[in-house]
Design a protein around this motif. Structure first.
Motif, PDB file in Angstrom:
ATOM      1  N   MET A   1      16.058   4.069   5.993  1.00 45.98           N
ATOM      2  CA  MET A   1      15.614   2.669   6.056  1.00 45.98           C
ATOM      3  C   MET A   1      14.096   2.677   6.063  1.00 45.98           C
ATOM      4  SD  MET A   1      14.365   0.525   8.633  1.00 45.98           S
ATOM      5  CE  MET A   1      15.177   0.736  10.201  1.00 45.98           C
ATOM      6  N   ASP A   2      13.493   1.763   5.297  1.00 42.44           N
ATOM      7  CA  ASP A   2      12.032   1.703   5.240  1.00 42.44           C
ATOM      8  C   ASP A   2      11.599   0.330   4.739  1.00 42.44           C
ATOM      9  OD1 ASP A   2       9.729   4.074   5.298  1.00 42.44           O
ATOM     10  OD2 ASP A   2       9.151   2.373   4.037  1.00 42.44           O
ATOM     11  N   LEU A   3      10.360   0.010   5.081  1.00 36.39           N
ATOM     12  CA  LEU A   3       9.705  -1.216   4.628  1.00 36.39           C
ATOM     13  C   LEU A   3       9.426  -1.200   3.125  1.00 36.39           C
ATOM     14  CD1 LEU A   3       7.754  -3.538   5.960  1.00 36.39           C
ATOM     15  CD2 LEU A   3       6.009  -1.780   5.792  1.00 36.39           C
ATOM     16  N   SER A   4       9.114  -0.024   2.582  1.00 38.51           N
ATOM     17  CA  SER A   4       8.593   0.090   1.211  1.00 38.51           C
ATOM     18  C   SER A   4       9.677   0.562   0.243  1.00 38.51           C
ATOM     19  CB  SER A   4       7.419   1.087   1.205  1.00 38.51           C
ATOM     20  OG  SER A   4       7.249   1.650  -0.070  1.00 38.51           O
TER      21      SER A   4
ATOM     22  N   GLU B   1       2.589   9.895  -4.750  1.00 40.10           N
ATOM     23  CA  GLU B   1       1.670  10.986  -4.392  1.00 40.10           C
ATOM     24  C   GLU B   1       1.779  11.393  -2.917  1.00 40.10           C
ATOM     25  OE1 GLU B   1      -2.263   9.768  -5.497  1.00 40.10           O
ATOM     26  OE2 GLU B   1      -1.693   9.486  -7.593  1.00 40.10           O
ATOM     27  N   TYR B   2       2.618  10.659  -2.180  1.00 41.77           N
ATOM     28  CA  TYR B   2       2.666  10.833  -0.725  1.00 41.77           C
ATOM     29  C   TYR B   2       3.026  12.282  -0.323  1.00 41.77           C
ATOM     30  CZ  TYR B   2       4.293  10.124   4.115  1.00 41.77           C
ATOM     31  OH  TYR B   2       4.474  10.218   5.467  1.00 41.77           O
ATOM     32  N   ASP B   3       4.078  12.827  -0.910  1.00 48.32           N
ATOM     33  CA  ASP B   3       4.533  14.161  -0.479  1.00 48.32           C
ATOM     34  C   ASP B   3       3.448  15.214  -0.693  1.00 48.32           C
ATOM     35  OD1 ASP B   3       6.886  12.967   0.131  1.00 48.32           O
ATOM     36  OD2 ASP B   3       8.135  14.152  -1.231  1.00 48.32           O
TER      37      ASP B   3
ATOM     38  N   SER C   1      12.809   8.664  13.987  1.00 48.69           N
ATOM     39  CA  SER C   1      11.744   7.837  13.421  1.00 48.69           C
ATOM     40  C   SER C   1      10.418   8.582  13.611  1.00 48.69           C
ATOM     41  CB  SER C   1      11.723   6.478  14.144  1.00 48.69           C
ATOM     42  OG  SER C   1      10.855   5.592  13.475  1.00 48.69           O
ATOM     43  N   ILE C   2       9.898   9.111  12.505  1.00 55.31           N
ATOM     44  CA  ILE C   2       8.733  10.000  12.596  1.00 55.31           C
ATOM     45  C   ILE C   2       7.535   9.409  11.845  1.00 55.31           C
ATOM     46  CG2 ILE C   2       7.890  12.349  12.101  1.00 55.31           C
ATOM     47  CD1 ILE C   2      10.136  12.062  14.280  1.00 55.31           C
ATOM     48  N   GLY C   3       6.452   9.228  12.589  1.00 53.89           N
ATOM     49  CA  GLY C   3       5.220   8.700  11.995  1.00 53.89           C
ATOM     50  C   GLY C   3       5.284   7.210  11.726  1.00 53.89           C
TER      51      GLY C   3
ATOM     52  N   ARG D   1       0.835  -1.213   0.000  1.00 51.10           N
ATOM     53  CA  ARG D   1       0.000   0.000   0.000  1.00 51.10           C
ATOM     54  C   ARG D   1       0.867   1.260   0.000  1.00 51.10           C
ATOM     55  NH1 ARG D   1      -5.535  -1.721   3.301  1.00 51.10           N
ATOM     56  NH2 ARG D   1      -5.906  -3.507   1.943  1.00 51.10           N
ATOM     57  N   TYR D   2       1.954   1.238   0.798  1.00 51.89           N
ATOM     58  CA  TYR D   2       2.871   2.394   0.739  1.00 51.89           C
ATOM     59  C   TYR D   2       3.520   2.480  -0.642  1.00 51.89           C
ATOM     60  CZ  TYR D   2       2.599   4.344   5.436  1.00 51.89           C
ATOM     61  OH  TYR D   2       2.177   4.993   6.579  1.00 51.89           O
ATOM     62  N   ASP D   3       3.849   1.329  -1.233  1.00 54.47           N
ATOM     63  CA  ASP D   3       4.416   1.338  -2.591  1.00 54.47           C
ATOM     64  C   ASP D   3       3.477   2.082  -3.544  1.00 54.47           C
ATOM     65  OD1 ASP D   3       6.713  -0.071  -1.981  1.00 54.47           O
ATOM     66  OD2 ASP D   3       6.019  -1.988  -2.798  1.00 54.47           O
TER      67      ASP D   3
ATOM     68  N   ALA E   1      14.724   6.031  10.429  1.00 54.87           N
ATOM     69  CA  ALA E   1      14.051   4.726  10.460  1.00 54.87           C
ATOM     70  C   ALA E   1      12.582   4.896  10.088  1.00 54.87           C
ATOM     71  CB  ALA E   1      14.190   4.115  11.856  1.00 54.87           C
ATOM     72  N   GLY E   2      12.162   4.267   9.000  1.00 53.33           N
ATOM     73  CA  GLY E   2      10.829   4.526   8.449  1.00 53.33           C
ATOM     74  C   GLY E   2      10.879   5.859   7.720  1.00 53.33           C
ATOM     75  N   ALA E   3      11.906   6.012   6.910  1.00 56.59           N
ATOM     76  CA  ALA E   3      12.194   7.310   6.266  1.00 56.59           C
ATOM     77  C   ALA E   3      11.125   7.705   5.262  1.00 56.59           C
ATOM     78  CB  ALA E   3      13.544   7.231   5.563  1.00 56.59           C
ATOM     79  N   GLY E   4      10.388   6.710   4.742  1.00 54.30           N
ATOM     80  CA  GLY E   4       9.379   7.013   3.736  1.00 54.30           C
ATOM     81  C   GLY E   4      10.009   7.677   2.529  1.00 54.30           C
ATOM     82  N   THR E   5       9.412   8.778   2.086  1.00 53.99           N
ATOM     83  CA  THR E   5       9.905   9.495   0.897  1.00 53.99           C
ATOM     84  C   THR E   5      11.036  10.469   1.249  1.00 53.99           C
ATOM     85  OG1 THR E   5       8.262  11.204   1.248  1.00 53.99           O
ATOM     86  CG2 THR E   5       7.644   9.386  -0.218  1.00 53.99           C
TER      87      THR E   5
ATOM     88  N   VAL F   1      12.713  -4.160   7.789  1.00 51.86           N
ATOM     89  CA  VAL F   1      11.447  -4.139   8.527  1.00 51.86           C
ATOM     90  C   VAL F   1      11.729  -3.926  10.014  1.00 51.86           C
ATOM     91  CG1 VAL F   1       9.377  -5.445   9.120  1.00 51.86           C
ATOM     92  CG2 VAL F   1      10.422  -5.732   6.866  1.00 51.86           C
ATOM     93  N   MET F   2      11.241  -2.832  10.553  1.00 56.81           N
ATOM     94  CA  MET F   2      11.351  -2.617  11.999  1.00 56.81           C
ATOM     95  C   MET F   2      10.416  -3.605  12.709  1.00 56.81           C
ATOM     96  SD  MET F   2      11.327   1.507  11.796  1.00 56.81           S
ATOM     97  CE  MET F   2      11.260   1.867  13.553  1.00 56.81           C
ATOM     98  N   GLY F   3      10.968  -4.257  13.693  1.00 61.42           N
ATOM     99  CA  GLY F   3      10.243  -5.350  14.340  1.00 61.42           C
ATOM    100  C   GLY F   3      10.978  -6.657  14.073  1.00 61.42           C
TER     101      GLY F   3
END
Ligand code: SAM
Length: 214
Positions: free
Chosen positions: A91-94, A34-36, A131-133, A27-29, A69-73, A114-116
């Motif tokens: 670093m991010d999952l997507s 359009e995320y930003d 690590s934000i959001g 879903r993040y992919d 961590a979970g940097a996203g875009t 993957v965090m976790g």
């Protein structure tokens, strides 16, 4: 994807209703390009700005090695790079979110992890982790804090956003207290509660937490 506020809000629900990390990453992919624009124009997301204000106070050295961590875009990394920080790792999952982060030219490297799960970084690799959001419902779980502590050097800083409700009800309170009781980190500051989604009628409150690893 559309752009009305209702559509924006349902996007968050769509993300949060993912059943596992594979679906969350997919879903993040799909959201990545359009995320930003959505976060800025749709939600008025101020999480990164708020985090960077605090970060600069606690991590003044611009040569610090920093993990987003979970940097996203890469919204946080872009702001840090503008402030002169040069040694940033994302670093991010997507993978698609990381593709967007790469375009910002703020990071030395971008890693899909993957965090976790165990993270592929040596002990004490970083001077600071931000690590934000990310530490929230259906995203990175409380147990992911163990790895963030392991990969941060003693004396280093871990700074993250967390919703008060998720802190109380999501297992974070217990995990954060456990790490403090075990002498693995020390709480430095908790910000006042604030609304980070400034363009939507939302009662979601956030706080920034800052710890020093011991
Ligand atoms: C709301 S976005 C925040 C992105 C960025 N930090 C910001 O402030 O704009 C959440 C990000 O966390 C990532 N994420 C969610 N769960 C994760 C996990 N368990 N491990 C790593 N990344 C995760 C998502 O892929 C997404 O890029």
């Amino acid at each position: 994807m559309g752009n009305t506020l209702t559509e924006q809000y349902s996007k968050v629900q769509w993300i949060c209703s993912s059943h596992d990390n594979r679906e969350l990453a997919e879903r993040y992919d799909r959201w990545a390009t359009e995320y930003d624009a959505d976060l800025d124009k749709g939600y008025g997301w101020t999480g990164p700005e708020r985090a960077v204000e605090y970060f600069m106070r606690y991590v003044p050295l611009r040569k610090s090695m920093i993990l987003d961590a979970g940097a996203g875009t890469g919204l946080v990394g872009s702001l840090l790079a503008k402030e002169g920080y040069r040694n940033l790792v994302a670093m991010d999952l997507s993978e698609r979110m990381l593709d967007e982060a790469r375009k910002k030219n703020a990071y030395l490297e971008c890693h899909q992890m993957v965090m976790g799960d165990p993270l592929a970084y040596e002990n004490a690799s970083f001077d600071a982790v931000v690590s934000i959001g990310v530490l929230t419902v259906g995203h990175a779980p409380p147990g992911s804090l163990d790895e963030l502590v392991r990969i941060t050097r003693p004396g280093g800083c871990i700074l993250f956003s967390l919703r008060p409700k998720v802190y109380r009800d999501g297992g974070f309170k217990e995990k954060q207290n456990q790490l403090e009781t075990e002498g693995r980190w020390k709480l430095v500051e908790i910000s006042p509660e604030y609304r980070a989604l400034t363009r939507v009628e939302s009662d979601l409150l956030y706080q920034i937490w800052i710890y020093h690893v011991t």
